[in-house]
Design a protein around this motif. Structure first.
Motif, PDB file in Angstrom:
ATOM      1  N   LEU A 307      12.486 -38.353 -19.741  1.00 36.51           N
ATOM      2  CA  LEU A 307      13.499 -37.297 -19.691  1.00 36.51           C
ATOM      3  C   LEU A 307      13.961 -36.904 -21.083  1.00 36.51           C
ATOM      4  O   LEU A 307      14.028 -37.724 -22.002  1.00 36.51           O
ATOM      5  N   SER A 308      14.323 -35.628 -21.219  1.00 35.56           N
ATOM      6  CA  SER A 308      14.863 -35.113 -22.467  1.00 35.56           C
ATOM      7  C   SER A 308      16.324 -35.528 -22.616  1.00 35.56           C
ATOM      8  O   SER A 308      16.983 -35.957 -21.659  1.00 35.56           O
ATOM      9  N   GLU A 309      16.844 -35.370 -23.813  1.00 33.44           N
ATOM     10  CA  GLU A 309      18.259 -35.655 -24.059  1.00 33.44           C
ATOM     11  C   GLU A 309      19.141 -34.738 -23.207  1.00 33.44           C
ATOM     12  O   GLU A 309      20.189 -35.154 -22.702  1.00 33.44           O
ATOM     13  N   MET A 310      18.686 -33.498 -23.027  1.00 34.11           N
ATOM     14  CA  MET A 310      19.442 -32.562 -22.195  1.00 34.11           C
ATOM     15  C   MET A 310      19.530 -33.067 -20.748  1.00 34.11           C
ATOM     16  O   MET A 310      20.584 -32.987 -20.114  1.00 34.11           O
ATOM     17  N   ALA A 311      18.430 -33.598 -20.229  1.00 35.14           N
ATOM     18  CA  ALA A 311      18.423 -34.118 -18.865  1.00 35.14           C
ATOM     19  C   ALA A 311      19.364 -35.307 -18.731  1.00 35.14           C
ATOM     20  O   ALA A 311      20.101 -35.425 -17.741  1.00 35.14           O
ATOM     21  N   TRP A 312      19.372 -36.181 -19.721  1.00 41.66           N
ATOM     22  CA  TRP A 312      20.259 -37.339 -19.667  1.00 41.66           C
ATOM     23  C   TRP A 312      21.730 -36.920 -19.732  1.00 41.66           C
ATOM     24  O   TRP A 312      22.572 -37.460 -19.021  1.00 41.66           O
ATOM     25  N   ASP A 313      22.032 -35.936 -20.570  1.00 40.05           N
ATOM     26  CA  ASP A 313      23.406 -35.424 -20.619  1.00 40.05           C
ATOM     27  C   ASP A 313      23.802 -34.833 -19.269  1.00 40.05           C
ATOM     28  O   ASP A 313      24.934 -35.011 -18.800  1.00 40.05           O
ATOM     29  N   PHE A 314      22.869 -34.118 -18.644  1.00 38.83           N
ATOM     30  CA  PHE A 314      23.089 -33.528 -17.324  1.00 38.83           C
ATOM     31  C   PHE A 314      23.443 -34.627 -16.326  1.00 38.83           C
ATOM     32  O   PHE A 314      24.402 -34.500 -15.544  1.00 38.83           O
ATOM     33  N   ILE A 315      22.699 -35.723 -16.360  1.00 39.48           N
ATOM     34  CA  ILE A 315      22.924 -36.848 -15.447  1.00 39.48           C
ATOM     35  C   ILE A 315      24.274 -37.504 -15.704  1.00 39.48           C
ATOM     36  O   ILE A 315      25.045 -37.773 -14.771  1.00 39.48           O
ATOM     37  N   TRP A 316      24.600 -37.771 -16.987  1.00 39.02           N
ATOM     38  CA  TRP A 316      25.854 -38.460 -17.313  1.00 39.02           C
ATOM     39  C   TRP A 316      27.071 -37.645 -16.897  1.00 39.02           C
ATOM     40  O   TRP A 316      28.091 -38.197 -16.482  1.00 39.02           O
ATOM     41  N   ARG A 317      26.951 -36.335 -16.989  1.00 35.28           N
ATOM     42  CA  ARG A 317      28.078 -35.483 -16.568  1.00 35.28           C
ATOM     43  C   ARG A 317      28.289 -35.575 -15.056  1.00 35.28           C
ATOM     44  O   ARG A 317      29.426 -35.647 -14.583  1.00 35.28           O
TER      45      ARG A 317
END
Length: 481
Positions: A307-317
């Motif tokens: 996963l990209s950093e953007m995807a991980w940020d999406f998940i954490w939110r």
């Protein structure tokens, strides 16, 4: 025989073979992706005027709780009055008050579907509509319209296109109107005792799945696989990944087709999350990703779990706001029976590539298929409200910040609707993304349903949580409380 032949001669309405329907609906999807709204309206106006065998156009929309509403317009009237189609919003639960009752239907011409006549009747097409105020502004409680507006703004501002698919599980129950009659019967009777992938080729469950999947393919769903699920009498039919608004339209049509076919076979297709105690409930695992210029923005071959950093940020939110938005994902009293850890329940507020108890899972993927799977969504959720909430939370929410000095403790989603309502009502973030009016209205309707059932779920399903369920109840049943 003579009478049937005479009726057919008198009523020459459009009936299209399934193989031709599929071609027509897939071409319609291509047009939607490549033509402007103005071009689409012009093209389909011309089609409706030319095709003499169409008698009516079915316009459909969903209310704030996700109930599906349909009304038929005479074809000629629709073409003459398309810019001034109104209805009484105060008659739709969750829409306008009596003092502001008139609302407008705005036709989304690109959403047209050509229909199997054996399910919908001959001579009809179906088109989705968005709801507008009297002054032609978008109605705040119509989440199909809100999702369309938001994704259009997202594409214009950032170039992002949101794609999604949903794995919708349901149960096939013996008897017509089994949900409405639950108060008298006190139980549901499954029509199959089989389980995962198991059923005889021509038993009732398999025949139902075959008919529903055939209709969905003909309607342009591009089905991928269909099968009995883990629990007895449970089914699932998977359709292809597509743009989020069309995915939501597919979810609504999927449930409609299943209910209609089951009814015609003397059965009931129910999407109650937990209609039977002691076996797995039904979910609507929702897969989502964002793309820009044809590139999957969630993919990074070198990233953790691909996963990209953007995807991980999406998940954490999403994880950070999980308790606040749980009511959107699990919108009925019955839904909280499904969040039971004994039956692979996705009730843990965490992400995992392997643990199916996590509310978010990372499926195995490549550059094309990498996505985030939200497993805690129930099949009775309003799909438009749900995906609108997911997209906005994943991009605009506050990131989950972990305290490195403290040991990780697994958090859990609310295990009852009363707690979910409290989290939802208290959230400033929910009020910001959904609008305060919708936050208050949605919570009020969920509280009304919750108050009609005992606060403690207990060990058996109560008639009230079925009869007063938002997809089951009608005005007669509701006022019998």
């Amino acid at each position: 025989m003579e009478k049937t032949t005479l009726v057919k001669r008198l009523k020459n309405f459009l009936e299209i073979p399934y193989n031709e329907l599929e071609v027509m609906n897939l071409k319609a999807k291509e047009r939607e992706e490549t033509m402007t709204d103005t071009q689409l309206e012009k093209a389909y106006r011309a089609y409706l005027q030319k095709e003499k065998r169409i008698k009516a156009v079915t316009l459909c929309f969903s209310d704030i709780e996700g109930r599906f509403h349909m009304l038929d317009y005479d074809k000629k009237f629709l073409l003459d009055s398309a810019d001034n189609l109104t209805f009484d919003g105060s008659s739709i639960r969750g829409f306008s008050q009596q003092s502001e009752s008139d609302l407008r239907l705005r036709i989304d011409w690109g959403s047209i579907r050509f229909l199997p006549s054996d399910i919908f009747g001959p001579g009809k097409v179906i088109i989705f509509a968005d709801i507008f105020n009297r002054d032609f502004t978008s109605y705040v409680s119509d989440f199909r319209g809100q999702l369309r507006l938001h994704t259009q703004k997202l594409k214009k501002k950032s170039g992002f296109i949101a794609y999604a698919s949903a794995e919708i599980e349901g149960f096939l129950i013996d008897g017509v109107n089994a949900e409405q009659e639950y108060e008298e019967t006190g139980s549901f009777k499954p029509i199959s005792t089989g389980g995962y992938y198991y059923s005889l080729p021509l038993n009732k469950l398999r025949q139902f799945i075959d008919k529903a999947a055939e209709a969905q393919r003909a309607m342009g769903f591009k089905n991928e696989k269909d099968h009995p699920e883990v629990a007895p009498s449970q089914f699932e039919m998977n359709f292809s990944y597509t743009e989020v608004v069309r995915t939501c339209d597919n979810i609504q049509l999927y449930k409609l087709v299943c209910r209609q076919i089951a009814n015609s076979m003397g059965m009931t297709a129910t999407f109650l999350p937990k209609p039977l105690i002691g076996i797995n409930g039904s979910g609507m695992h929702t897969n989502l990703s964002l793309a820009r210029n044809g590139k999957n923005m969630f993919y990074n071959a070198r990233g953790k779990d691909g996963l990209s950093e953007m995807a991980w940020d999406f998940i954490w939110r999403i994880l950070n706001h999980a308790s606040e938005i749980c009511l959107v994902f699990n919108s009925s009293v019955n839904a909280y029976r499904r969040l039971d850890p004994h039956f692979e329940a996705p009730n843990q507020i965490k992400v995992s590539a392997i643990d199916r108890g996590s509310m978010i899972r990372i499926p195995i993927g490549n550059e094309r298929s990498t996505r985030v799977e939200i497993r805690s969504v129930a099949p009775d959720a309003n799909p438009y409200l749900m995906l609108y909430t997911v997209v906005r939370t994943g991009l605009e929410g506050n990131l989950l910040v972990k305290d490195k000095e403290k040991r990780d403790r697994v958090r859990f989603l609310p295990d009852n609707i009363h707690d979910a309502i409290k989290f939802f009502k208290a959230s400033d973030f929910v009020g910001k993304i959904l609008d305060k009016t919708n936050q208050e209205k949605y919570a009020e309707y969920k509280q009304m349903a919750a108050d009609r059932s005992p606060k403690a779920l207990g060990t058996f399903i109560k008639p009230s949580e079925v009869v007063y369920h938002h997809e089951v109840t009608n005005q007669v049943l509701w006022h019998r409380f």
